[in-house]
Design an enzyme around this catalytic site. Structure first.
Site, PDB file in Angstrom:
ATOM      1  N   GLU A 158       0.846  -8.897  -4.734  1.00  0.00           N
ATOM      2  CA  GLU A 158       1.936  -8.871  -5.710  1.00  0.00           C
ATOM      3  C   GLU A 158       3.197  -9.476  -5.105  1.00  0.00           C
ATOM      4  O   GLU A 158       3.797  -8.872  -4.205  1.00  0.00           O
ATOM      5  CB  GLU A 158       2.226  -7.429  -6.149  1.00  0.00           C
ATOM      6  CG  GLU A 158       1.048  -6.749  -6.819  1.00  0.00           C
ATOM      7  CD  GLU A 158       1.340  -5.308  -7.207  1.00  0.00           C
ATOM      8  OE1 GLU A 158       0.453  -4.697  -7.843  1.00  0.00           O
ATOM      9  OE2 GLU A 158       2.436  -4.791  -6.890  1.00  0.00           O
ATOM     10  N   HIS A 177       6.228  -6.885  -5.122  1.00  0.00           N
ATOM     11  CA  HIS A 177       6.184  -5.534  -4.551  1.00  0.00           C
ATOM     12  C   HIS A 177       6.513  -5.539  -3.063  1.00  0.00           C
ATOM     13  O   HIS A 177       5.846  -6.207  -2.269  1.00  0.00           O
ATOM     14  CB  HIS A 177       4.790  -4.931  -4.760  1.00  0.00           C
ATOM     15  CG  HIS A 177       4.650  -3.539  -4.198  1.00  0.00           C
ATOM     16  ND1 HIS A 177       4.526  -2.428  -4.986  1.00  0.00           N
ATOM     17  CD2 HIS A 177       4.622  -3.090  -2.918  1.00  0.00           C
ATOM     18  CE1 HIS A 177       4.426  -1.354  -4.223  1.00  0.00           C
ATOM     19  NE2 HIS A 177       4.483  -1.733  -2.953  1.00  0.00           N
ATOM     20  N   HIS A 181       4.832   4.146  -4.916  1.00  0.00           N
ATOM     21  CA  HIS A 181       6.019   4.271  -5.773  1.00  0.00           C
ATOM     22  C   HIS A 181       6.462   5.718  -5.961  1.00  0.00           C
ATOM     23  O   HIS A 181       7.605   5.962  -6.372  1.00  0.00           O
ATOM     24  CB  HIS A 181       5.763   3.617  -7.130  1.00  0.00           C
ATOM     25  CG  HIS A 181       5.969   2.133  -7.141  1.00  0.00           C
ATOM     26  ND1 HIS A 181       7.221   1.551  -7.200  1.00  0.00           N
ATOM     27  CD2 HIS A 181       5.085   1.104  -7.099  1.00  0.00           C
ATOM     28  CE1 HIS A 181       7.099   0.233  -7.193  1.00  0.00           C
ATOM     29  NE2 HIS A 181       5.811  -0.068  -7.129  1.00  0.00           N
ATOM     30  N   ASP A 224       9.916  -2.935  -6.837  1.00  0.00           N
ATOM     31  CA  ASP A 224       9.489  -4.181  -7.468  1.00  0.00           C
ATOM     32  C   ASP A 224      10.738  -4.990  -7.803  1.00  0.00           C
ATOM     33  O   ASP A 224      11.637  -4.485  -8.498  1.00  0.00           O
ATOM     34  CB  ASP A 224       8.698  -3.898  -8.743  1.00  0.00           C
ATOM     35  CG  ASP A 224       7.390  -3.177  -8.467  1.00  0.00           C
ATOM     36  OD1 ASP A 224       6.836  -3.351  -7.373  1.00  0.00           O
ATOM     37  OD2 ASP A 224       6.926  -2.428  -9.351  1.00  0.00           O
TER      38      ASP A 224
END
Length: 248
Positions: free
Chosen positions: A210, A213, A139, A146
């Site tokens: 995730e 993500h 990130h 996200d």
């Protein structure tokens, strides 16, 4: 019929982080772009700022190339659906806070875990804070994002778990393995397929633990797409803000 619903999400191995961190980074001066500029089919909800996480900013920034990919994703969605961006470029302070908070929560619930197991459990959902130019947290590059889906009224679709919910069911392909899913589980599974399929079509890769993500241009993207090098290293927001001030 939405074709993406016909294709189950294939389970993928978790990233081998030492291998990921050795992928060379070509480097790019591609700017960060605020997603609040995007047309209406993309909505932003900078969730960490809304949660008052220390250091969080009330905007979602991504690299320009990622911004354009996200626009293509939003335009490809079936009528009545929109893309919601929850987080993009993330300050190092926020990354550190999220990592420390999750690690302490896991430690309190599983006090018998040794250091290696505790690190593995934490890294399942939050990467190690790193501003190392050769191995940055995803990130911090502006290449990780996200996202989730919303309906025509802007309400989030059911994805089976909440964003950032650190449980096995948050793994992207988790709902594919259910033998007898009920109606709600089938709906959540289909929503994950819609999101996953739309993002993959525009060149994003997904972090298997995730469902929210996705990456484009960073080391995780290079790892899962088989690219010899990543495009994006770590970047700072301050220099980008100065550039925007000059342009406007």
């Amino acid at each position: 019929m939405d074709r993406s619903l016909s294709f189950p999400i294939a389970a993928q191995a978790e990233p081998d982080w030492p291998v990921v961190s050795r992928i060379p980074i070509a480097g790019s001066d591609e700017p960060l772009v605020p997603l609040s500029l995007a047309p209406s089919r993309i909505k932003t909800f900078p969730i960490y700022a809304k949660q008052d996480i220390p250091g969080a900013i009330d905007e979602c920034y991504v690299r320009e190339g990622v911004y354009r990919r996200l626009l293509a994703v939003a335009r490809s969605l079936p009528a009545g659906l929109g893309l919601v961006v929850l987080d993009g470029w993330r300050p190092w302070r926020v990354q550190q806070y999220l990592f420390d908070t999750l690690q302490e929560a896991i430690r309190s619930h599983h006090p018998t875990l040794d250091d290696e197991a505790l690190m593995a459990r934490t890294r399942e959902f939050v990467s190690v804070p790193s501003y190392d130019a050769s191995a940055p947290s995803p990130h911090l590059t502006g290449g990780a994002v996200d996202v989730t889906l919303c309906d025509a009224d802007g309400l989030a679709l059911d994805m089976g778990t909440q964003f950032d919910e650190a449980v096995p069911a948050s793994h992207t392909a988790a709902l594919e393995s259910l033998d007898r899913p009920d109606a709600r589980q089938r709906e959540a599974r289909d929503n994950r397929r819609r999101l996953y399929g739309a993002m993959r079509e525009q060149g994003f890769t997904n972090l298997p633990s995730e469902w929210w993500h996705f990456d484009a241009g960073d080391q995780l993207w290079a790892h899962y797409s088989g690219q010899p090098r990543a495009l994006y290293g770590p970047t700072e927001l301050e220099t980008i803000e100065s550039r925007w001030q000059r342009q406007w």
